[in-house]
Write an enzyme that holds these catalytic residues in place. Sequence first.
Site, PDB file in Angstrom:
ATOM      1  N   THR A   1       0.860  -1.177   0.000  1.00  0.00           N
ATOM      2  CA  THR A   1       0.000   0.000   0.000  1.00  0.00           C
ATOM      3  C   THR A   1       0.897   1.227   0.000  1.00  0.00           C
ATOM      4  O   THR A   1       2.091   1.112   0.250  1.00  0.00           O
ATOM      5  CB  THR A   1      -0.855  -0.031   1.300  1.00  0.00           C
ATOM      6  OG1 THR A   1      -1.677  -1.198   1.302  1.00  0.00           O
ATOM      7  CG2 THR A   1      -1.739   1.177   1.449  1.00  0.00           C
TER       8      THR A   1
ATOM      9  N   GLY B   1       1.150  -1.688   5.038  1.00  0.00           N
ATOM     10  CA  GLY B   1       1.579  -2.866   5.763  1.00  0.00           C
ATOM     11  C   GLY B   1       0.518  -3.766   6.357  1.00  0.00           C
ATOM     12  O   GLY B   1       0.786  -4.433   7.359  1.00  0.00           O
ATOM     13  N   GLY B   2      -0.702  -3.821   5.805  1.00  0.00           N
ATOM     14  CA  GLY B   2      -1.687  -4.791   6.260  1.00  0.00           C
ATOM     15  C   GLY B   2      -1.929  -4.728   7.754  1.00  0.00           C
ATOM     16  O   GLY B   2      -2.269  -3.678   8.310  1.00  0.00           O
TER      17      GLY B   2
END
Length: 527
Positions: free
Chosen positions: A341, A423-424
């Site tokens: 992202t 980073g999820g």
Amino acid sequence: MQSNMAPSGMAVTPHHLASESALSVLRHGGDAIEAMVAAAATIAVAYPHMNGIGGDGFWLIVPPEGEPLAIDASGAAGQHATREFYAGHAHIPHRGTLAALTVPGTLSGWDEALKVSATLGGGQLPLSRLLADAIRYAADGIPVTQSQASATQSKYAELVDIPGFADTFLPQGNAPLAGSRFCQPKLARTLTQLATEGLESFYRGSLAQVIAREMQVLGLPVTAQDLANHRAQRRVPLKLSHSQGEIFNMTPPTQGLVSLAILGITDHLEMAQASDVQTIHRIVEATKKAFALRDRYITDPRHVTLPVQSLLEQAPLEQLAASIDEQRAAPWGQGKGPGDTVWMGVIDKNGLAVSFIQSIYHEFGSGVVLPESGVLLQNRGAAFSLDPAHLLALMPGKQPFHTLNPAAARLKDGRTLVYGTMGGDGQPQTQAAIFTRHVMQGMPLQEAVCAPRWLLGRTWGQLSDSLKLEGRFSEETFQALRALGHDVEWLPGMSEATGHAGAIVRHPSGMLEGAYDPRSNGSAAGF
């Protein structure tokens, strides 16, 4: 390393070309929203493994006065994305045409944000000006980053045979070398068409006709009608009343709740004087509590079973804080995993602040590149479940779960802060680290972004949901966390796995302070 400061405008992005695109717009009289559109377009070209116009986006806009506004620019599952469509599959594949099952939403968010800009007195610059850098970089080429080169090399085997990927991302059939010139002529033509016809063309214009035809030929479950039905949605952001001020984040289908809940829980613990070990332990334990809320409630907003804002009231947060054992790590299950992202922030001379995030989910998303338009499609729909009883059960027209969540705060001392990361599962954890270190513990802004970080959960290519720490933490910290019962693993000293973070502070004097992440290719650019 010190923060950059400037009086008239500041942009922080994980790619310096995007920062400069935003800064150029600010210099020429554009506001923070217009600058962010320019940055979003440039980084869609310059960081193609992390994001693109075939993905989704979320906006958090904080005006100098009045209530903040959020924009949900995430696309829903196509009308043919049924469980029957995936018959024979235990789960939705993460790569290939079956992974590209949702409408790309981010361009609708750019469009909606520019409408907000016009109501706030912006709208001075034409769309062609905002997209000019991106068009040039797509046509003439950008230098390949080490991040892109490494991602292409590591994912080569699973992406090489996906429609359109090799033609676009594997010049001469190989992963590009860092520093080599990378051109995207088809994407340049598409961006030029958008600049001429308007962003609506992607959904309801001549470009939409092209894209729908490309999707049909490839057998994707997204149709022309799905594109035409898509609209970005304005939302009232979630808000946490914190001892240091008000903190804002994104509503479902994102995990903005998690980021606010962590800070709400730790606000009932002693953080100001906490050591590294205490800081990490308390935030990690709060993260487990917040993830449990996420996994119970967060889905498409039309399917959420209670007002999510109610979970951020003081009484339930205080109860969760009281349930944390200061001496022992609690067990937990599995996270949602990582996600590639970009987070970007801009604040202009008038104090208009924007926190923005744009993503294609996994690196290179689905891997599918549409053959004529050159659009790389996301794989966010892989977050759906094929279990009809699951909270995230696949359904045509339903929005998938998103890890994406841009953050902002108005502090009691008069400062405005925008911050975030990629980073999820790591996004809320890194947000908590930056806010706690800078606002609660008084660490200088750039130092707070650079300081060693941690990640509870998986990184790419790993199956373990352990607590991973960058190697710059002391051995004593590693050992003390293990003694508390954490399953601790080691990461490199400056690991991309812990995200590409950034932050901007607007001080009461009007001065702007920006910090970027050296784990990225970014910069904090001001004037």
